[in-house]
Design a protein around this motif. Structure first.
Motif, mmCIF file in Angstrom:
data_model
loop_
_atom_site.group_PDB
_atom_site.id
_atom_site.type_symbol
_atom_site.label_atom_id
_atom_site.label_comp_id
_atom_site.label_asym_id
_atom_site.label_seq_id
_atom_site.Cartn_x
_atom_site.Cartn_y
_atom_site.Cartn_z
ATOM 1 N N THR A 1 28.206 38.893 30.600
ATOM 2 C CA THR A 1 27.982 37.453 30.652
ATOM 3 C C THR A 1 27.505 36.819 29.584
ATOM 4 O OG1 THR A 1 27.112 35.745 31.760
ATOM 5 C CG2 THR A 1 25.821 37.663 31.854
ATOM 6 N N GLY A 2 27.940 35.819 29.143
ATOM 7 C CA GLY A 2 27.585 35.135 27.815
ATOM 8 C C GLY A 2 26.354 33.976 28.179
ATOM 9 N N PHE A 3 26.096 34.104 29.339
ATOM 10 C CA PHE A 3 24.635 32.964 29.424
ATOM 11 C C PHE A 3 24.989 31.693 29.067
ATOM 12 C CE2 PHE A 3 22.661 37.469 28.805
ATOM 13 C CZ PHE A 3 22.247 37.496 30.355
ATOM 14 N N GLY B 1 22.150 29.057 34.936
ATOM 15 C CA GLY B 1 21.209 28.241 35.601
ATOM 16 C C GLY B 1 20.671 27.263 34.520
ATOM 17 N N GLY B 2 21.581 26.585 33.692
ATOM 18 C CA GLY B 2 20.987 25.783 32.667
ATOM 19 C C GLY B 2 19.959 26.509 31.661
ATOM 20 N N TRP B 3 20.303 27.744 31.244
ATOM 21 C CA TRP B 3 19.598 28.574 30.266
ATOM 22 C C TRP B 3 18.026 28.835 30.895
ATOM 23 C CZ3 TRP B 3 21.955 24.115 28.294
ATOM 24 C CH2 TRP B 3 23.344 24.437 27.785
ATOM 25 N N CYS B 4 18.013 29.052 32.198
ATOM 26 C CA CYS B 4 16.648 29.320 32.780
ATOM 27 C C CYS B 4 15.902 30.366 32.344
ATOM 28 C CB CYS B 4 17.159 29.723 34.363
ATOM 29 S SG CYS B 4 15.799 29.351 35.507
ATOM 30 N N ASP B 5 14.607 30.188 32.279
ATOM 31 C CA ASP B 5 13.762 30.925 31.739
ATOM 32 C C ASP B 5 13.385 32.283 32.644
ATOM 33 O OD1 ASP B 5 13.145 29.519 29.563
ATOM 34 O OD2 ASP B 5 11.514 28.702 30.372
ATOM 35 N N SER B 6 13.690 32.218 33.889
ATOM 36 C CA SER B 6 13.534 33.155 35.039
ATOM 37 C C SER B 6 14.842 34.246 34.815
ATOM 38 C CB SER B 6 13.633 32.796 36.485
ATOM 39 O OG SER B 6 14.942 32.028 36.731
ATOM 40 N N LEU B 7 15.655 33.889 33.951
ATOM 41 C CA LEU B 7 16.483 35.186 33.682
ATOM 42 C C LEU B 7 16.561 35.415 32.222
ATOM 43 C CD1 LEU B 7 19.375 36.467 34.204
ATOM 44 C CD2 LEU B 7 20.589 34.411 33.648
ATOM 45 N N LEU B 8 16.366 34.448 31.445
ATOM 46 C CA LEU B 8 16.724 34.727 29.768
ATOM 47 C C LEU B 8 14.984 34.920 29.515
ATOM 48 C CD1 LEU B 8 19.012 31.979 28.831
ATOM 49 C CD2 LEU B 8 19.308 34.498 29.085
ATOM 50 N N ASN B 9 14.584 36.144 29.638
ATOM 51 C CA ASN B 9 13.408 36.604 29.128
ATOM 52 C C ASN B 9 13.110 38.096 28.793
ATOM 53 O OD1 ASN B 9 12.976 38.282 31.659
ATOM 54 N ND2 ASN B 9 12.478 36.112 32.698
ATOM 55 N N VAL C 1 24.907 33.347 44.640
ATOM 56 C CA VAL C 1 25.327 33.083 43.085
ATOM 57 C C VAL C 1 24.196 32.432 42.529
ATOM 58 C CG1 VAL C 1 26.878 31.425 41.914
ATOM 59 C CG2 VAL C 1 27.678 32.834 43.965
ATOM 60 N N PHE C 2 24.063 32.861 41.215
ATOM 61 C CA PHE C 2 22.845 32.302 40.398
ATOM 62 C C PHE C 2 23.897 31.311 39.152
ATOM 63 C CE2 PHE C 2 20.479 31.864 36.663
ATOM 64 C CZ PHE C 2 18.898 31.300 37.311
ATOM 65 N N GLY C 3 23.166 29.899 39.192
ATOM 66 C CA GLY C 3 24.034 28.996 38.212
ATOM 67 C C GLY C 3 24.564 27.873 39.082
ATOM 68 N N LEU D 1 21.399 21.255 39.459
ATOM 69 C CA LEU D 1 21.453 21.991 38.477
ATOM 70 C C LEU D 1 22.001 21.151 37.207
ATOM 71 C CD1 LEU D 1 20.825 24.299 36.497
ATOM 72 C CD2 LEU D 1 22.913 25.557 37.556
ATOM 73 N N ARG D 2 23.506 20.595 37.396
ATOM 74 C CA ARG D 2 23.970 20.041 36.265
ATOM 75 C C ARG D 2 23.093 18.861 35.742
ATOM 76 N NH1 ARG D 2 26.580 19.755 31.782
ATOM 77 N NH2 ARG D 2 28.238 17.903 31.646
ATOM 78 N N MET D 3 22.543 18.093 36.769
ATOM 79 C CA MET D 3 21.835 16.643 36.597
ATOM 80 C C MET D 3 20.620 17.121 35.964
ATOM 81 S SD MET D 3 24.090 14.850 38.050
ATOM 82 C CE MET D 3 23.128 13.489 37.710
#
Length: 608
Positions: free
Chosen positions: A308-310, A316-324, A283-285, A599-601
């Protein structure tokens, strides 16, 4: 003209009796007729004066074998039940409430459905139109507390019926809006006198059943061709499976195996897949796995994200490794696609139809010798954080150990739900049941489509984005009512249970097999652990120590207190899951065990 029938108590000859005319339907009866037409079996709600005609209509329907009401203990619980019913059955979930506070109580559940694209119809009553502006009891139109307007911000369609002739048009608009992709809630506010009024008809004017049965086939052929070209030159391919993929999952998995991709899921899509699949990397996130994050941080050539709506928890808190710019976003929702402007490519359209077309193109490329290199080397397995505690026999029980027992002891068709808070994090990370999906012995042959499960099959449901405590308690009742054949296990916290635990009496009334597993640590656990991780003031998290077994028994529901792993192992799960009715397990978990919530923190900016 209406149909001609004889009075039920008539003893007069047919030749001498004047035929009676069937009375025209009231608006309330017409509403029920439309819901029956599209396959709705239950309406979840709480009765009240302003909505009494609807309950009368449902009573008449029930007598003739139609739909019937299920009375919740709180209107938010009714909305949560309708949400669970819709997720499990694929039918529209319907909830109702009286005016004023009944309607405001619905809003939390309706907002959850909006954020999670769950098709829902919410019906609220209003005082009679002539009383508007005169201080009527529980007035909630524009002349009182404007509850009707409040629904505007959490629905895809919101309308007030101010004349009987509007009713069918606005109802069909509401039903079709809720049903059509991406799906979501619609709300109708209906004054008391409108519900009572008679329409000049004996049957619905429109046949919506055929419209609801149509399968969308919209695809973007140009974008699919471009994606296919990208896949041919991208041997290292990663799939991200999101929550909107439920009716496409078999086709997606066939595509995974055809091109040799590795895949991960968002937290709310874990229940669609076999968590022991060799190409699954976790799971990612929120509550996810290091292996999933490592896969995205590695060197994939291309990342295909489906449905998915990201949002924060799934990205993952709008992680750059995904959103690129390696991302290809495949979705039927314009709202979702707007959240990935950095993507290499957007593929708009029906996800299953898109994947079917990609399979055709990939097979053609393979047969012509133009296929890419398959990405099957060095597949990483799912890594469970603090895995030693997964097998721990320590007392108090480690939450990880509880997840292990539930994974092993519950049958393959069990539906799990996890409530907001620590319950969700522990479940998303550690619940690893055996394969729920039919093992595929081969890829589909030429011209053969992948076998399809039910478009609603899902062994784990969690709530993303809005995340109210207590959602899983009501939703578990709705799932069990929609599918009474499969056992349901609701994993919730003691804080959530103190908010919404009264809804388990609905499961008792209905004789539904639901096991409510209460993670009892005497605290609002996520608040407590968040404060400790952030170095914040330890305040406001304490809960009283409650014997939830005795609370359940006071409601006529059997309960068990579980102190040790041995007591957990000795529990007769088979007997519990055969019982026609709910059972409560009060599990005393280790209050100091910290869930994987870093991740939440980080997103909050409070991690020390």
């Amino acid at each position: 003209m209406g149909a001609h029938v004889l009075p039920a108590n008539s003893t007069t000859s047919i030749m001498t009796t004047r035929p009676a005319i069937v009375a025209a339907l009231t608006v309330a009866d017409l509403l029920v007729a439309y819901l029956e037409q599209i396959g709705v079996e239950y309406v979840f709600g709480v009765p009240g004066g302003a909505i009494e005609p609807l309950f009368n209509a449902m009573a008449r329907s029930q007598r003739r074998g139609g739909l019937r009401p299920i009375v919740a203990r709180h209107e938010a619980g009714a909305a949560f039940m309708a949400d669970g019913y819709a997720r499990e059955t694929g039918r529209l979930g319907v909830c109702c409430a009286t005016s004023g506070p009944g309607a405001t109580n619905l809003i939390t559940g309706v907002a959850c459905a909006h954020d999670n694209n769950v098709p829902l119809l919410a019906i609220s009553g209003l005082p009679a139109l002539p009383s508007f502006g005169r201080g009527a009891l529980q007035e909630s139109s524009g002349t009182g507390v404007n509850v009707f307007a409040m629904f505007q911000h959490c629905t895809r369609y919101n309308a007030m019926i101010s004349h009987p002739s509007q009713f069918e048009h606005k109802l069909t608009n509401a039903l079709m809006t809720a049903h059509q992709a991406p799906g979501g809630p619609a709300h109708l506010a209906i004054p008391l006198d409108i519900l009572r009024s008679a329409r000049d008809c004996t049957t619905p004017a429109y046949n919506l059943a055929a419209l609801f049965e149509q399968e969308p086939m919209l695809i973007d052929e140009r974008a699919i061709q471009r994606l296919n070209d990208e896949l041919r030159r991208s041997p290292r391919t990663v799939f991200v499976i999101g929550a909107s993929c439920i009716d496409a999952i078999e086709t997606i998995m066939a595509l995974v195996e055809l091109i040799g991709a590795r895949f991960i899921t968002t937290p709310d899509a874990k229940g669609y897949i076999n968590p022991r699949h060799p190409a699954y990397c976790g799971v990612f996130g929120f509550g996810g796995h290091d292996s999933a994050a490592a896969l995205l941080s590695g060197t994939p050539d291309i990342v295909l994200a489906f449905g998915t709506g990201f949002s924060e928890f799934v990205s993952g808190g709008w992680c750059d490794s995904l959103l690129n710019n390696r991302l290809v976003h495949i979705d039927n929702s314009e709202d979702n696609l707007m959240r990935s402007p950095m993507a290499l490519l957007h593929v708009r359209g029906h996800i299953r139809s898109t994947c079917k077309r990609l399979i055709e193109l990939q097979k053609f490329a393979s047969q012509s010798g133009a296929g890419g290199v398959k990405y099957r080397n060095d597949i990483a397995g799912v890594t469970l954080q603090s895995s030693a505690n997964y097998h721990s026999d320590a007392t108090p029980i480690k939450p990880q150990r509880l997840m292990k027992a539930l994974s092993e002891r519950c049958p393959p068709d069990t539906r799990f739900l996890a409530d907001s808070g620590n319950s969700m994090v522990w479940t998303v990370h550690y619940l690893q049941p055996l394969n729920r999906r039919t093992k595929r012995s081969r890829l589909p042959a030429e011209g053969e489509l992948p076998e399809q499960r039910s478009g609603t099959a899902n062994w784990l449901r969690v709530m993303m984005d809005f995340c109210p405590m207590g959602w899983a308690i009501g939703a578990a009742v709705g799932i069990a009512r929609g599918n009474p054949v499969c056992p349901v296990v609701c994993i919730t916290g003691d804080g959530a249970f103190l908010m919404s635990g009264q809804e388990i009496t609905v499961a008792a009334t209905e004789g539904l097999t639901v096991v409510f597993v209460v993670l009892n640590d005497g605290a609002l656990g996520m608040v407590k652990h968040g404060q400790r991780l952030a170095g914040a003031e330890p305040v406001g998290y304490e809960l009283p120590q409650v014997d939830y077994r005795r609370l359940a028994e006071a409601m006529g529901i059997p309960g068990h207190i579980i102190h040790t792993p041995q007591e957990l192992d000795n529990l007769d799960f088979d007997a519990i899951l055969r019982r026609k009715g709910p059972t409560l397990l009060d599990v005393r978990i280790d209050p100091d065990e910290v869930p994987p919530m870093v991740l939440r923190m980080k997103t909050l900016g409070t991690l020390k």
